[in-house]
Enzyme design. Sequence first.
Site, PDB file in Angstrom:
ATOM      1  N   HIS A 127      34.265  37.266  50.204  1.00 51.64           N
ATOM      2  CA  HIS A 127      34.414  38.455  49.365  1.00 51.64           C
ATOM      3  C   HIS A 127      35.007  39.536  50.262  1.00 51.64           C
ATOM      4  CE1 HIS A 127      33.860  41.104  46.080  1.00 51.64           C
ATOM      5  NE2 HIS A 127      32.668  41.569  46.375  1.00 51.64           N
ATOM      6  N   GLU A 162      25.793  28.019  20.509  1.00 50.93           N
ATOM      7  CA  GLU A 162      27.049  27.438  20.027  1.00 50.93           C
ATOM      8  C   GLU A 162      28.206  27.762  20.963  1.00 50.93           C
ATOM      9  OE1 GLU A 162      29.909  27.311  16.031  1.00 50.93           O
ATOM     10  OE2 GLU A 162      27.973  28.344  15.976  1.00 50.93           O
ATOM     11  N   TYR A 178      22.297  31.618  54.699  1.00 45.83           N
ATOM     12  CA  TYR A 178      22.109  30.373  53.942  1.00 45.83           C
ATOM     13  C   TYR A 178      21.659  30.698  52.523  1.00 45.83           C
ATOM     14  CZ  TYR A 178      21.550  25.291  53.748  1.00 45.83           C
ATOM     15  OH  TYR A 178      21.698  23.954  53.460  1.00 45.83           O
ATOM     16  N   ALA A 204      25.485  44.216  51.296  1.00 44.51           N
ATOM     17  CA  ALA A 204      24.627  45.153  52.015  1.00 44.51           C
ATOM     18  C   ALA A 204      24.158  44.548  53.337  1.00 44.51           C
ATOM     19  CB  ALA A 204      23.430  45.536  51.148  1.00 44.51           C
TER      20      ALA A 204
END
Length: 374
Positions: free
Chosen positions: A146, A270, A60, A123
């Site tokens: 992933h 900016e 989570y 990991a």
Amino acid sequence: MYTNMVSGPIFLIENPSLLGNVMQKIQIDSESETVIERSDYPPEKIRQIMANEIVAVLGYGVQGRGQSLNMKDNGVNVIIGQRENSKSWDLAVKDGWVPGKTLFPMEEAAAKGTIIQYLLSDAGQKEQWPKLLPHLTKGKALYFSHGFSIVYKDQTHVIPPADIDVILVAPKGSGTSVRRLFLEGKGINSSYAIFQDATGKAYDRARSLGIAIGSGYLFETTFQKEVFSDLTGERGVLMGAIYGLWLAQYEVLRANGHSASESFNETVEEATQSLYPLIAENGMDWMYANCSTTAQRGALDWFKKFHDASKPVFEELYRSVADGSETRRTLESNSHPDYRKNLEVELKEIADSEMWRAGAAVRALRPERANDKK
């Protein structure tokens, strides 16, 4: 030397699908790419595909939280697997997950789930794998956001059984953005990939979950391409390179007598508040077109020099990703008992640096934040 790679127009065309609807297709010169939109997997179709599934989200963290809450809101049967007596367990309870009903210890959730979303850290996935493996029984699906653990299996030892689906949906942004954009009625784009289709349901499982987690649209990739592009992007323009460029410009301005406020405004504020939103809205040329002629000329003259200077660094970076060097460094660092403590020290060094102390002061003066103080 910089070379212009543009050779033709880009089209978005409709592509008739075997699913009976019409999918969009991006055509760039001779290369075409089919994308999956929300209209391809509307809520009723997702609920139909997911009717007999229990999605167990293991971990989570930022991705687990964002994806699970979005799936829950989209009518998917979701449970959470998390280590007890942890901050993430307490956060899950605070978010409405109920211990013993929708929130369980990790292995218990894995046993209950038919689709296991493995959303621990890279990991953490390596460490937890021996405990998860017995629960990956025939017909289940193992879901990643992933491809790290699968692609670098020689280092992670994550090798799934042959009789389960192995799928991937990778949002192109943080889990915080996944949730925030979903609540705003928007969506973050995601890639998806199939590593194993043992059941014949892997594509539907991946695509329906990809839309259920809040993706704006999905584009297909492979586990390896997702990892290589993701690790390159994170170390490159998304995080590492952009901070390096910002810091270098800030230091040059400060060394030449500019104030901290002016240096930060001309370097970061900016960019993030004015120019980057224009790029997001309609592209780099649109941003250039909406700047002064002096800015246009300077940008067009100097971007090629920055390109030529940085491309060798990106090529070195990509080689380091492809040969597994970045993976080894990540696993070694993240597996260290003091990793979290050391990370907090590194992040505090950035936060306490002059550049980001100036940034905090500048951000505090934004009108919307000033109004919040009243």
